[in-house]
Design an enzyme around this catalytic site. Structure first.
Site, PDB file in Angstrom:
ATOM      1  CB  CYS A 148      -0.897  -0.014   1.242  1.00 29.81           C
ATOM      2  SG  CYS A 148      -1.863   1.494   1.446  1.00 29.81           S
ATOM      3  CD  GLU A 178       0.723  -0.974   8.094  1.00 31.72           C
ATOM      4  OE1 GLU A 178       0.989   0.200   8.411  1.00 31.72           O
ATOM      5  OE2 GLU A 178      -0.440  -1.387   7.874  1.00 31.72           O
ATOM      6  CB  THR A 244      -1.485   2.664   7.841  1.00 30.87           C
ATOM      7  OG1 THR A 244      -1.744   1.336   7.370  1.00 30.87           O
ATOM      8  CG2 THR A 244      -0.138   3.129   7.347  1.00 30.87           C
ATOM      9  CB  CYS A 285      -3.966   5.078   5.205  1.00 31.44           C
ATOM     10  SG  CYS A 285      -5.339   4.014   5.691  1.00 31.44           S
ATOM     11  CB  SER A 314      -9.276  -7.028   9.409  1.00 33.10           C
ATOM     12  OG  SER A 314      -9.270  -5.653   9.108  1.00 33.10           O
ATOM     13  CB  SER A 315      -5.173  -4.195  12.475  1.00 32.23           C
ATOM     14  OG  SER A 315      -4.946  -3.149  13.391  1.00 32.23           O
ATOM     15  CG  ASN A 316      -9.178  -1.942   8.551  1.00 32.48           C
ATOM     16  OD1 ASN A 316     -10.375  -1.724   8.359  1.00 32.48           O
ATOM     17  ND2 ASN A 316      -8.515  -2.856   7.847  1.00 32.48           N
TER      18      ASN A 316
END
Length: 407
Positions: A148, A178, A244, A285, A314-316
């Protein structure tokens, strides 16, 4: 912004119509209030921003195009391309193989790879060590790179302040792909340490101001600092960057806190604090910011419950769940099939890493209001599936078709 060629199976006519309408009404993306879908006995408040982000669509386009353009070749992903089981399984079904799992455990030995194999770097990026390993095997690591751009922006910021002799503090989950990649890139330029939350930031601050003996640092932050890290000298000038997908409010709080500690310890002023604390600004982001702000706006509305759709690792997405849990009963699901009936649902407790079953899902009342959002790696088709599933309990599934085709 660039548009991507994403497989139609991930698209949703209903969600596309809703998003296009909101875009026309709010071109500057200033309005974070939800979209009201009023179906009478069921009201759905859909977050202003949700679903595939730029980085995810970019990764999907590159990966699927790579498969299509290389029939007969062996194609590998370093690990999951994004944290969504549906997308990853679709790639597996097309013959793509994963070299590692998300924790970095080897699934396919490096020595099994051959020079003419294709290796795709996932959206999270990868470490410099793995890039070197691929080079040694005769494989060009960056030829099929889906990292990304917003992750790369963090790497660039870390490099920039590192070259000015600041130590980098990374706010991230130490085991996340990440964070591992950012840590690798940063430590090649400057001393680097990872903190996962405010509690660890407070522990780190105690080494900055000397209230905790320096020697304990190496135990407390085991596996979270770069080789040769000297706690007595490497925390005198610092800057904060992040994974991010972390909570924006937590990252900002950590940066503000470390800044205050540095300011107080070295008796700095607003004019001189830059001598010891780098101005990294926000390295989150845009999608993480927008999705979290949209959930905050959504939670201003009265509702009975919230549903968050996305990958369980999924972290987000988990951070969106966290925000919702502060206000409402919240159900974290990865697919509409997990909603079995108006009463029963299987949902994920990410705090304890387990799926749990609830038999008191939709409340029995005349009008039910549901808040709905999804993570940045979740296809819109799954969100439409959830809407249709909810409508089916009221005999109103046809309303989704009407809404999707309305002018």
């Amino acid at each position: 912004m660039k548009t991507f060629n994403v497989p139609v199976i991930y698209r949703s006519p209903l969600i596309s119509a809703i998003k296009n309408q909101r875009k026309q009404q709010d071109r500057m993306k200033k309005d974070f209030s939800p979209t009201l879908l009023d179906f009478g006995p069921l009201k759905i408040l859909l977050a202003r921003h949700f679903g595939f982000c730029y980085g995810v669509e970019n990764a999907i386009e590159i990966a699927f195009r790579t498969v299509e353009e290389n029939p007969g070749k062996r194609i590998f992903l370093l690990s999951e391309m994004i944290h969504n089981a549906h997308v990853n399984n679709d790639l597996l079904d097309r013959g793509v193989q994963f070299i590692m799992d998300t924790a970095g455990k080897q699934l396919i030995p490096w020595e099994d790879l051959q020079e003419d194999d294709i290796v795709i770097i996932p959206a999270f990026g990868t470490t410099l060590e793995i890039e070197t390993r691929l080079h040694s095997l005769g494989i060009e690591p960056l030829k099929y790179n889906t990292t990304c751009p917003f992750v790369e922006r963090v790497w660039n910021k870390a490099e920039q302040i590192g070259k000015k002799s600041y130590t980098v503090i990374v706010h991230g989950k130490p085991g996340h792909e990440e964070t591992r990649a950012t840590f690798s890139h940063s430590r090649s330029n400057t001393p680097t340490v990872v903190v996962k939350d405010m509690a660890e930031a407070e522990k780190l601050a105690a080494y900055i101001n000397g209230t905790t003996p320096a020697e304990s640092f190496y135990t407390v932050f085991k596996d979270q600092y770069s080789p040769g890290f000297d706690v007595t000298t490497d925390l005198q000038r610092v800057g904060v960057v992040n994974q991010t997908t972390m909570l924006a409010t937590e990252t900002q709080a950590i940066a503000d806190y470390i800044r205050q500690v540095i300011t107080a310890h070295y008796q700095l002023t607003e004019a001189t604090v830059g001598e010891r604390f780098a101005d990294t600004r926000d390295t989150l982001c845009y999608a993480t910011n927008d999705n979290q702000s949209a959930v905050t706006g959504m939670l201003l509305e009265p509702a009975d419950l919230a549903i968050v759709v996305g990958g369980y690792n999924s972290s987000n997405t988990s951070h969106l769940v966290e925000l919702c849990e502060e206000k409402l009963p919240t159900y974290f699901i990865s697919a509409p099939e997990h909603i079995h009936s108006a009463g029963e649902i299987d949902h994920y407790d990410f705090h304890h890493k387990q799926v749990i079953h609830s038999d008191t899902f939709l409340p029995e009342k005349e009008r039910v209001t549901v808040l709905l959002t999804s993570g940045a790696s979740c296809p819109d088709a799954l969100v439409e599936g959830v809407i249709r599933r909810l409508l089916s309990f009221y005999g109103l599934e046809h309303k989704a078709d009407e809404m999707a085709t309305a002018d």
